[in-house]
Design a protein around this motif. Structure first.
Motif, mmCIF file in Angstrom:
data_model
loop_
_atom_site.group_PDB
_atom_site.id
_atom_site.type_symbol
_atom_site.label_atom_id
_atom_site.label_comp_id
_atom_site.label_asym_id
_atom_site.label_seq_id
_atom_site.Cartn_x
_atom_site.Cartn_y
_atom_site.Cartn_z
ATOM 1 N N ASP A 68 6.311 10.757 -7.432
ATOM 2 C CA ASP A 68 7.318 11.179 -6.633
ATOM 3 C C ASP A 68 7.789 10.157 -5.574
ATOM 4 O O ASP A 68 9.120 10.305 -5.204
ATOM 5 C CB ASP A 68 6.599 12.338 -5.469
ATOM 6 C CG ASP A 68 6.075 13.439 -6.142
ATOM 7 O OD1 ASP A 68 6.408 13.819 -7.643
ATOM 8 O OD2 ASP A 68 5.525 14.479 -5.843
ATOM 9 N N TYR A 119 10.354 8.509 -7.857
ATOM 10 C CA TYR A 119 11.726 9.164 -8.557
ATOM 11 C C TYR A 119 12.423 9.959 -7.476
ATOM 12 O O TYR A 119 13.469 10.328 -7.783
ATOM 13 C CB TYR A 119 11.018 10.057 -9.583
ATOM 14 C CG TYR A 119 10.945 9.223 -10.974
ATOM 15 C CD1 TYR A 119 11.840 8.958 -11.715
ATOM 16 C CD2 TYR A 119 9.607 8.704 -11.250
ATOM 17 C CE1 TYR A 119 11.660 8.119 -12.977
ATOM 18 C CE2 TYR A 119 9.446 7.940 -12.311
ATOM 19 C CZ TYR A 119 10.550 7.665 -13.248
ATOM 20 O OH TYR A 119 10.504 6.787 -14.412
ATOM 21 N N LEU A 120 11.693 10.246 -6.433
ATOM 22 C CA LEU A 120 12.219 10.945 -5.219
ATOM 23 C C LEU A 120 12.612 10.443 -3.860
ATOM 24 O O LEU A 120 13.565 10.747 -3.376
ATOM 25 C CB LEU A 120 11.492 12.592 -5.258
ATOM 26 C CG LEU A 120 11.234 13.106 -6.379
ATOM 27 C CD1 LEU A 120 10.181 14.191 -5.915
ATOM 28 C CD2 LEU A 120 12.471 13.703 -7.066
ATOM 29 N N GLU A 121 11.732 9.364 -3.637
ATOM 30 C CA GLU A 121 11.908 9.093 -2.338
ATOM 31 C C GLU A 121 12.270 7.778 -2.080
ATOM 32 O O GLU A 121 11.639 7.016 -1.358
ATOM 33 C CB GLU A 121 10.747 9.364 -1.443
ATOM 34 C CG GLU A 121 10.448 10.969 -1.290
ATOM 35 C CD GLU A 121 8.985 11.354 -1.385
ATOM 36 O OE1 GLU A 121 8.085 10.315 -0.645
ATOM 37 O OE2 GLU A 121 8.607 12.436 -1.841
ATOM 38 N N ARG A 158 17.762 10.377 -5.636
ATOM 39 C CA ARG A 158 16.583 11.156 -6.337
ATOM 40 C C ARG A 158 16.923 11.191 -7.582
ATOM 41 O O ARG A 158 18.160 11.402 -8.184
ATOM 42 C CB ARG A 158 16.626 12.703 -5.757
ATOM 43 C CG ARG A 158 15.942 12.780 -4.439
ATOM 44 C CD ARG A 158 16.116 14.155 -3.674
ATOM 45 N NE ARG A 158 14.920 14.251 -2.575
ATOM 46 C CZ ARG A 158 13.932 14.953 -2.494
ATOM 47 N NH1 ARG A 158 13.842 15.870 -3.485
ATOM 48 N NH2 ARG A 158 13.481 14.932 -1.508
ATOM 49 N N GLN A 176 13.235 15.612 -10.690
ATOM 50 C CA GLN A 176 13.007 16.522 -9.827
ATOM 51 C C GLN A 176 13.078 18.023 -10.234
ATOM 52 O O GLN A 176 12.431 18.798 -10.153
ATOM 53 C CB GLN A 176 14.548 16.633 -9.110
ATOM 54 C CG GLN A 176 14.610 17.861 -7.746
ATOM 55 C CD GLN A 176 14.018 17.123 -6.415
ATOM 56 O OE1 GLN A 176 14.449 16.302 -5.675
ATOM 57 N NE2 GLN A 176 13.087 18.004 -6.102
#
Lengths: 318, 334
Positions: free
Chosen positions: B107, B110-112, B116, B121
């Protein structure tokens, strides 16, 4: 001393250069035995022989320097080894029932070796069960992979493990390791196209290097076992030669059936004027096509199997 | 809510869940191992409890369920492109504590970590985790050293006991699927591993650590197969591949595919340059990323101590041993 040498040799004892002395050949199908049996072999060697054990080329033991008149006693002592190794025998305590069909040899196989495609000793024992005892001179050897460490191509029946590689292209990361290994170590059956691997089946010898070296499990083995059956390799005086491929991608049951059929063929065609005739020379005489007819009788090969239409052996000719 | 339920009822619930979820769990796949007649334990879609391998550590991590090894990002033709249809069903994944901690690392990346990633997601939004407790520590595990031996971050905790299944249902939604008698129990987790890893503090890593002789032994030993990365639950690197279809090269697809910092080609650049040609340098890059660089950026270590890299290495190279060597080096230099 009055002794029937034919009975001696049939009983797996040798007529040696030293008069009145013999040597017992202990067969070990698949080349694997419980270490405890060595105690019995030691006892025979120490008490009846010259204290030595010879390791034979066929993965057996030869206990040398035994007095010929002690054969019956030795046969009684060796009995637990014969039973323990599950050697077919007609009468207990009479030693080995035949010697013509030689010990079935095998490399160490997939109990230990990472390259092997199957449990060679187990298959060797299955063959032993199917064809021993028999007086016909036939040599069978099994090897786990095309490295052929046991040198099956110097045998009448050489069985080489093959795997049918399965490719999951979703798991492939295009690292190229399989292609590199196949090219450098094997036959170059793999090529990379559009970042994924293509396998040329006719070039693939089923060595499994792709599976062994794949870091993501994109290459795996098929559940079915496949083999390459090479036939009529030999050493010896007349025409030493390597065995040639008879059937590729063959299954275990069909191999056993073919070997058993071969005994019927030998029974029909053997030259009985000779003390023994080696199977390969019989095939030389009748031609491969006649042999093939006998060998494949009632054999139901899978569609995967690829049978040689004809075989021309090479080797040394004098 | 903590309940007890029979295996049979659990399987019925699993069956009902199957309408909405694809259910993934570690499965011992017969004959699929690297060597003949061996299993490969990896993630596979399942229908019943009995298919799940509870007793052994999986060879591959659950990351491949969330982050496909090969993922088509879009198809293209001349001046148009289209993203592939996505799976409608949600995901339910059975995994262990260390692997749940590993998801946090994924996460993070890939997101933070800037923009994103929409592909990640989309999958991530649908995933629920089922915790498999660890009754014992496995060979090469060092989760306790990494603080990843325990987690509360799951939707469902599962503890099979004989013909019964104990469930710790944390996700309200799942209450609708499982009905049993309330029963208090604790999820298993390990409190000690045979392998203990000491990680050097950032200030103990010398500026010229790349020059340390420690890495040189890996030049010879490592064969750069990349298994350590591919089995790792926290490695997230990928590369892009543009495919032009053979029959019509105006059409094609863009994929992303897992990459490994140990494998040749990882550092290839335009003009034919590449870096870290020596395998020991690649080892250094990997080790320092797992226990130094990542920590410097995000405040916690990347490695979760599952030990799969050590399990998988064909050359018996041990990551945990290397980290401990790095620690000893840090001590010496102080």
């Amino acid at each position: 001393m009055d002794i029937n040498t034919k009975k001696v040799t049939k009983n797996a004892y040798r007529i040696t250069k030293q008069r009145y002395k013999t040597a017992l050949r202990v067969r070990v199908p698949g080349g694997r035995l419980k270490a405890e049996y060595l105690e019995i072999l030691q006892k025979i060697a120490d008490e009846y022989g010259d204290g030595d054990l010879h390791l034979t080329t066929r993965q057996g033991f030869e206990i040398t320097g035994i007095d010929m008149d002690k054969i019956d006693e030795v046969n009684a002592i060796i009995q637990p080894v014969i039973e323990g190794l599950e050697i077919n025998q007609i009468n207990p305590n009479t030693g080995y029932t035949a010697a013509g069909t030689r010990n079935i040899c095998a490399c160490i196989g997939n109990r230990v070796c990472p390259k092997a495609q199957y449990e060679t000793s187990g298959f060797a024992k299955r063959i032993e069960q199917a064809i021993f005892p028999n007086d016909f001179h036939v040599k069978v050897a099994l090897t786990g992979c095309p490295n052929d460490c046991i040198k099956v191509r110097m045998h009448d029946f050489g069985i080489i493990g093959m795997t049918l590689p399965q490719y999951d292209k979703q798991r492939c990361v295009s690292c190229g390791r399989c292609v590199e290994k196949c090219t450098k170590l094997s036959t170059g059956a793999l090529t990379m196209e559009n970042y994924k691997v293509t396998r040329e089946h006719d070039k693939c010898i089923g060595c499994g290097e792709c599976v062994l070296n794949c870091p993501t499990n994109a290459w795996t083995r098929n559940e079915e076992k496949f083999y390459r059956l090479a036939i009529m390799g030999r050493t010896g005086k007349k025409n030493p030669r390597l065995a040639e491929d008879f059937i590729l991608w063959i299954d275990e049951d069909s191999i056993i059936k073919i070997i058993k059929n071969t005994y019927d063929y030998i029974g029909e065609y053997i030259d009985r004027s000779l003390p023994k005739e080696h199977i390969g020379y019989i095939v030389d005489r009748t031609g491969f096509i006649e042999y093939k007819k006998w060998a494949l009788k009632d054999v139901e090969l899978s569609p995967m199997a690829k049978v040689a239409s004809n075989i021309y052996w090479g080797g040394i000719r004098y | 809510m903590k309940i007890e339920i029979s295996k049979e009822d659990f399987n019925k619930s699993l069956h009902r869940l199957g309408d909405e979820y694809r259910i993934y769990a570690p499965v011992a796949m017969a004959y699929k191992g690297t060597f003949s007649d061996t299993d490969s334990i990896r993630y596979k879609e399942i229908n019943t409890l009995d298919e799940i391998e509870f007793n052994l550590k999986s060879h591959f991590s659950p990351k491949e369920v969330i982050l496909p090894i090969t993922q088509v990002l879009f198809y293209f033709t001349e001046d148009q492109y289209k993203e592939p249809e996505t799976e409608k069903k949600k995901l339910l994944v059975f995994l262990r504590a260390c692997d749940i901690h590993a998801v946090k690392r994924m996460d993070q990346i890939y997101l933070e970590n800037g923009q994103r990633d929409p592909y990640y997601q989309e999958v991530r939004d649908t995933v629920k985790f089922v915790l498999i407790g660890c009754e014992k520590s496995y060979r090469n595990c060092f989760c306790v050293s990494m603080g990843t031996n325990k987690t509360e971050d799951y939707s469902l905790g599962i503890k099979p006991v004989g013909d019964q299944v104990l469930l710790d249902i944390k996700d309200e939604e799942l209450n609708a699927y499982f009905f049993g008698e309330e029963k208090d129990f604790e999820m298993n987790y390990v409190t000690s591993n045979d392998i203990k890893v000491l990680i050097p503090e950032p200030h103990q890593i010398a500026k010229d650590i790349a020059e340390a002789p420690l890495w040189r032994e890996y030049d010879e030993r490592c064969v750069a197969c990349g298994k350590c990365n591919f089995v790792c639950s926290t490695c997230t690197c990928f590369r892009m591949q543009d495919i032009f279809y053979k029959d019509n090269e105006n059409n094609g697809e863009r994929r992303r595919v897992w990459a490994s910092c140990q494998v040749d080609g990882y550092t290839d650049m335009a003009g034919g340059h590449s870096f870290r040609k020596r395998h020991g340098d690649r080892m250094r890059y990997k080790v320092l990323h797992k226990v130094y660089d990542y920590n410097k950026r995000f405040g916690y270590h990347m490695c979760v101590g599952c030990g799969r890299c050590d399990d998988a290495c064909p050359q018996y190279i041990s990551f945990s041993t290397c980290v401990n060597k790095l620690h000893d080096l840090g001590k010496e230099e102080r």
